[in-house]
Design an enzyme around this catalytic site. Structure first.
Site, PDB file in Angstrom:
ATOM      1  CG  ASP A 159      -9.471   2.379   2.201  1.00  0.00           C
ATOM      2  OD1 ASP A 159      -8.439   2.815   2.724  1.00  0.00           O
ATOM      3  OD2 ASP A 159      -9.463   1.536   1.283  1.00  0.00           O
ATOM      4  CG  HIS A 187      -6.372   0.807  -0.887  1.00  0.00           C
ATOM      5  ND1 HIS A 187      -6.925   1.257   0.287  1.00  0.00           N
ATOM      6  CD2 HIS A 187      -5.163   0.306  -0.557  1.00  0.00           C
ATOM      7  CE1 HIS A 187      -6.078   1.031   1.280  1.00  0.00           C
ATOM      8  NE2 HIS A 187      -5.008   0.466   0.795  1.00  0.00           N
TER       9      HIS A 187
HETATM   10  P1  NAD Z   1       5.181  -7.826   4.668  1.00  0.00           P
HETATM   11  O1  NAD Z   1       6.403  -7.358   3.963  1.00  0.00           O
HETATM   12  O2  NAD Z   1       5.193  -7.927   6.146  1.00  0.00           O
HETATM   13  O3  NAD Z   1       4.773  -9.258   4.109  1.00  0.00           O
HETATM   14  C1  NAD Z   1       4.687  -9.502   2.750  1.00  0.00           C
HETATM   15  C2  NAD Z   1       5.054 -10.969   2.565  1.00  0.00           C
HETATM   16  O4  NAD Z   1       4.840 -11.308   1.219  1.00  0.00           O
HETATM   17  C3  NAD Z   1       6.531 -11.293   2.881  1.00  0.00           C
HETATM   18  O5  NAD Z   1       6.602 -12.336   3.824  1.00  0.00           O
HETATM   19  C4  NAD Z   1       7.103 -11.693   1.527  1.00  0.00           C
HETATM   20  O6  NAD Z   1       8.096 -12.704   1.633  1.00  0.00           O
HETATM   21  C5  NAD Z   1       5.854 -12.201   0.827  1.00  0.00           C
HETATM   22  N1  NAD Z   1       5.948 -12.205  -0.631  1.00  0.00           N
HETATM   23  C6  NAD Z   1       6.568 -11.308  -1.440  1.00  0.00           C
HETATM   24  N2  NAD Z   1       6.435 -11.696  -2.725  1.00  0.00           N
HETATM   25  C7  NAD Z   1       5.697 -12.821  -2.723  1.00  0.00           C
HETATM   26  C8  NAD Z   1       5.235 -13.685  -3.740  1.00  0.00           C
HETATM   27  N3  NAD Z   1       5.538 -13.468  -5.037  1.00  0.00           N
HETATM   28  N4  NAD Z   1       4.510 -14.759  -3.385  1.00  0.00           N
HETATM   29  C9  NAD Z   1       4.225 -15.014  -2.096  1.00  0.00           C
HETATM   30  N5  NAD Z   1       4.654 -14.233  -1.075  1.00  0.00           N
HETATM   31  C10 NAD Z   1       5.367 -13.140  -1.398  1.00  0.00           C
HETATM   32  O7  NAD Z   1       3.976  -6.906   4.159  1.00  0.00           O
HETATM   33  P2  NAD Z   1       2.508  -6.768   4.807  1.00  0.00           P
HETATM   34  O8  NAD Z   1       2.524  -5.686   5.803  1.00  0.00           O
HETATM   35  O9  NAD Z   1       2.002  -8.107   5.191  1.00  0.00           O
HETATM   36  O10 NAD Z   1       1.714  -6.187   3.534  1.00  0.00           O
HETATM   37  C11 NAD Z   1       1.486  -6.986   2.399  1.00  0.00           C
HETATM   38  C12 NAD Z   1       0.868  -6.143   1.283  1.00  0.00           C
HETATM   39  O11 NAD Z   1      -0.445  -5.718   1.677  1.00  0.00           O
HETATM   40  C13 NAD Z   1       1.634  -4.865   0.953  1.00  0.00           C
HETATM   41  O12 NAD Z   1       1.652  -4.668  -0.460  1.00  0.00           O
HETATM   42  C14 NAD Z   1       0.832  -3.781   1.636  1.00  0.00           C
HETATM   43  O13 NAD Z   1       1.023  -2.516   1.054  1.00  0.00           O
HETATM   44  C15 NAD Z   1      -0.567  -4.306   1.404  1.00  0.00           C
HETATM   45  N6  NAD Z   1      -1.637  -3.734   2.241  1.00  0.00           N
HETATM   46  C16 NAD Z   1      -2.840  -3.502   1.643  1.00  0.00           C
HETATM   47  C17 NAD Z   1      -3.889  -2.985   2.379  1.00  0.00           C
HETATM   48  C18 NAD Z   1      -5.223  -2.684   1.731  1.00  0.00           C
HETATM   49  O14 NAD Z   1      -6.075  -2.064   2.376  1.00  0.00           O
HETATM   50  N7  NAD Z   1      -5.487  -3.087   0.511  1.00  0.00           N
HETATM   51  C19 NAD Z   1      -3.714  -2.728   3.733  1.00  0.00           C
HETATM   52  C20 NAD Z   1      -2.483  -2.992   4.314  1.00  0.00           C
HETATM   53  C21 NAD Z   1      -1.439  -3.496   3.547  1.00  0.00           C
HETATM   54  C1  LMR Z   2      -3.235   0.946   4.248  1.00  0.00           C
HETATM   55  O1  LMR Z   2      -4.136   1.609   3.753  1.00  0.00           O
HETATM   56  O2  LMR Z   2      -3.014   0.939   5.485  1.00  0.00           O
HETATM   57  C2  LMR Z   2      -2.410   0.061   3.368  1.00  0.00           C
HETATM   58  O3  LMR Z   2      -2.756   0.233   2.028  1.00  0.00           O
HETATM   59  C3  LMR Z   2      -0.945   0.223   3.590  1.00  0.00           C
HETATM   60  C4  LMR Z   2      -0.433   1.527   3.011  1.00  0.00           C
HETATM   61  O4  LMR Z   2       0.518   1.486   2.231  1.00  0.00           O
HETATM   62  O5  LMR Z   2      -0.976   2.581   3.358  1.00  0.00           O
END
Ligand code: NAD
Ligand code: LMR
Length: 323
Positions: A159, A187
């Protein structure tokens, strides 16, 4: 050569994992003189995909990569880890808020918090990326009873970067000219990207952009950027999230005097409720996140700080059985 450090990444076969692992293995997170061992955690149905990722890591022949562990057993994944990136969690889809994921994702962080407590290095640094990141971090920290709260952090640098890029674009400067901006709170759609102390080339940012743009365009655009990306890509941000996670860990471990934004367990700074995980303006030194003290805040800012704090308190109430 230094001794290798163990780095755990959960959800390693997911989108963010795929955008992150190769950069960590090439030295972008801890430096090009720091060998690493990657310990990758996935759920059993994703182990095949993870094996493919491991093959690709091997095929890069990274000189710094001294080993890869792929497992669905948390105790193995967290064993001896100095750095843990908790990415594994469900992402949201169109029309959802991040807190709608609490039910699906919250419980992941109880077991992982306990396993980190029991198996990771006693000096481990844990970054929570999986959403809703602040409250998942709260769950993890509360389940890691022998570790210190300051060993846990949640990610808002994405962010912060979005806010810098938007402000630089608006004012026609290079991003390096933007300093001292901060993202406060959750967030989520209530996060507060604050410009009162920000400068552009040394000039107060609010002398260079008008207040209406700040309030009505800048703040909502940063707050909604994740959703905008989901609408455009059909899935949530991945490369920019991986980039932010690597940056977060690098700054935390190697230090920075430049103000950035990180979620940390509140000790009451700026009158925020103690114990919740709140994003503050921070610097880092000697492996510690330090909240910037005595930052000027006006009534507009304080209202925004309260709004996002209240949302975090509601999230905490919703998962109190997991703490
Ligand atoms: P994705 O679905 O592509 O990958 C998530 C992975 O986690 C999958 O491979 C799944 O099998 C695995 N998984 C699920 N439960 C699990 C567990 N208990 N232990 C280990 N692995 C597990 O998703 P992504 O795009 O990689 O996003 C992952 C997370 O990050 C989401 O919750 C998303 O919202 C978050 N995210 C946060 C931010 C931030 O700024 N904080 C930014 C982007 C995404
Ligand atoms: C983001 O800010 O891109 C991540 O937290 C993914 C989302 O759910 O927006």
């Amino acid at each position: 050569m230094k001794e290798p450090l163990r780095i755990t990444v959960t959800g390693a076969a997911g989108q963010i994992g795929y955008a992150m692992l190769f950069r960590i293995a090439s030295g972008e997170m801890l430096g090009v003189d720091q060998p690493v061992i990657l310990q990758l955690l996935e759920i059993p149905p994703a182990m095949n995909a993870l094996e493919g990722v491991v093959m690709e890591l091997q095929d890069c022949a990274f000189p710094l990569l001294r080993g890869v562990v792929s497992t669905s057993r948390p105790e193995e994944a967290f064993s001896g880890a100095e750095f843990v990136l908790l990415v594994g969690a469900r992402p949201r889809g169109p029309g959802m808020e991040r807190k709608d994921l609490l039910e699906a994702n919250g419980a992941i962080f109880t077991g992982q918090g306990r396993a980190i407590n029991d198996y990771a290095s006693k000096n481990v640094k844990v970054l929570v990326v999986g959403n809703p990141a602040n409250t998942n971090c709260l769950i993890a920290v509360n389940n890691a009873k022998d570790l210190r709260p300051e060993q846990f952090s949640s990610m808002t640098i994405l962010d912060h970067n979005r806010a810098i890029a938007l402000l630089a674009e608006r004012t026609g400067v290079h991003i390096t000219e933007v300093q001292d901006l901060a993202v406060w709170g959750n967030h989520s759609a209530t996060m507060f990207p604050e410009l009162l102390s920000a400068t552009i080339g040394g000039t107060p940012a609010l002398e260079l952009v008008d207040f209406e743009w700040y309030r009505d365009k800048f703040i909502p655009t940063v707050q909604q950027r994740g959703a905008e990306i989901i609408r455009a890509r059909g899935s949530s941000s991945a490369a920019s999230a991986a980039n932010a996670a690597i940056q977060h860990m690098r700054l935390w471990s190697l230090g920075t005097n430049a103000v950035t934004s990180m979620g940390t367990v509140s000790r009451g700074d700026y009158d925020i409720t103690e114990g919740i995980v709140y994003s503050y303006p921070v610097t880092c030194s000697a492996g510690k996140i330090e909240i910037v003290k005595r930052r000027t805040l006006d009534e507009f800012c304080i209202d925004r700080l309260r709004l996002t704090e209240n949302e975090l308190l509601e999230e905490r109430d919703a998962i109190k059985h997991l703490l």
